[in-house]
Design an enzyme around this catalytic site. Structure first.
Site, PDB file in Angstrom:
ATOM      1  N   ASP A   8      -4.168  -6.550   3.074  1.00 45.31           N
ATOM      2  CA  ASP A   8      -4.609  -7.868   2.624  1.00 45.31           C
ATOM      3  C   ASP A   8      -4.090  -8.901   3.619  1.00 45.31           C
ATOM      4  O   ASP A   8      -2.879  -8.960   3.886  1.00 45.31           O
ATOM      5  CB  ASP A   8      -4.066  -8.184   1.235  1.00 45.31           C
ATOM      6  N   ASP A 129     -14.194  -8.072  -9.596  1.00 49.59           N
ATOM      7  CA  ASP A 129     -12.811  -8.386  -9.966  1.00 49.59           C
ATOM      8  C   ASP A 129     -12.822  -9.006 -11.353  1.00 49.59           C
ATOM      9  O   ASP A 129     -13.543  -9.978 -11.594  1.00 49.59           O
ATOM     10  CB  ASP A 129     -12.210  -9.364  -8.960  1.00 49.59           C
TER      11      ASP A 129
END
Length: 249
Positions: A8, A129
Site C-alpha cells: 500500500d 470495499d
C-alpha cells in the site's frame, strides 16, 4: 489458491493503515521496489498494490513508485487506487500491469467497467470495499447505499477477472478475515473472489484450504506479513498442498 502480498503506497512509501484511516499509517519500507523484490524472492507469485493517495484524490499519485515496482519484479502486479477512466486503464496496462482494479468507478459508472472488460479481456478486477455490509467509495471516505452482493451481481457476465472484497472493519487490525461474508459473496456470483482485510495468522492460511473456501481465488495479506506473524515459506507450503504445521504452544 493465491496469497497476494500487499504494498500500500502513501507518499511513495510502503505503509499499512487501520480501517483505511490515512492518519494511522505505519511505514514499513521507504523503498517499494525493494519490497516487491523481497516478496518475489520469498516465493510469492503475484503482487497487490494500492495507491492510497490516488484512491482519495481520484487520480494516480504514486505513479513513480508503481513504475519502480513494475521494473523490480517479474511477478504479475494488480493495482488499484484512483484509476477511473479508460485512458488511465490503458496507460497502466501498457506500462506492464497484469490487472487494473476499479473500485469507486464500479459504483459510480458500472458501464465503464463493462466497457473496460470488453476492451481489455482478463485485465479488469473490481474492488468492493464494505463497511457494515454497505459499499464504501472514494478511498473508503464515503459510504454508499449499495449492498456488496447487489453491486457484484451488476458485473455477472461482463468478463471481470476477479472481485477483491475488503471488510473495512477488519482491515489492518489483524482480526481475521470475515469468512462468512467473503464466502457468501463467492457463492452468490460466478466471478472469482479474493479475500482482503484482516488476514492475521497461519490459522487464516489453513482456513483458506477448507472446502468451502475453495471457491475463492485467494487472499491478500499485508500487516501480518510485515509484522512477521505469517512466515511466507510456511504459508505458501500450506497453500500448495504441503503439510499443515502442528499447533504452536
Amino acid at each position: 489458491m493465491i496469497l497476494f502480498p500487499a504494498i500500500d503506497l502513501k507518499d511513495g512509501q510502503c505503509v499499512r493503515l487501520k480501517h483505511g484511516d490515512m492518519a494511522t499509517a505505519t511505514i514499513y519500507n521507504d523503498d517499494p521496489a525493494a519490497q516487491a523484490r523481497a516478496f518475489e524472492e520469498q516465493g510469492f507469485e503475484w503482487l497487490h498494490v494500492v495507491d492510497l493517495n490516488g484512491a482519495f484524490k481520484g487520480q494516480s499519485v504514486n505513479s513513480a513508485a508503481v513504475g519502480a515496482i513494475l521494473k523490480a519484479t517479474k511477478n504479475p502486479v494488480q493495482l488499484g487506487g484512483g484509476i477511473r477512466t479508460l485512458p488511465q486503464i490503458e496507460d497502466w496496462l501498457d506500462r506492464g500491469l497484469a490487472r487494473v482494479i476499479l473500485g469507486t468507478v464500479a459504483v459510480r459508472d458500472p458501464d465503464l467497467v463493462k466497457q473496460a472488460c470488453k476492451a481489455f479481456p482478463g485485465k479488469i478486477a473490481v474492488g468492493i470495499d464494505a463497511k457494515g455490509g454497505k459499499v464504501a467509495v472514494e478511498g473508503w471516505a464515503e459510504a454508499s447505499s449499495l449492498g456488496v452482493i447487489e453491486l457484484a451481481k451488476k458485473f455477472e457476465g461482463a468478463g471481470v477477472a476477479a472481485i477483491i472484497y475488503t471488510d473495512i472493519d477488519r482491515d489492518g487490525v489483524l482480526s481475521g478475515i470475515n469468512w462468512e461474508a467473503t464466502i457468501g459473496l463467492a457463492e452468490a456470483v460466478s466471478i472469482p473472489v479474493i479475500a482482503s482485510g484482516g488476514l492475521a495468522s497461519i490459522a487464516d492460511i489453513v482456513r483458506m484450504t477448507m472446502p468451502d473456501a475453495q471457491r475463492l481465488e485467494g487472499a491478500i495479506s499485508g500487516r501480518a506479513l510485515y509484522d512477521g506473524r505469517i512466515d511466507p515459506e510456511e504459508a505458501l507450503a500450506i497453500l500448495r498442498g504441503g503439510s499443515v504445521p502442528e499447533a504452536r504452544p
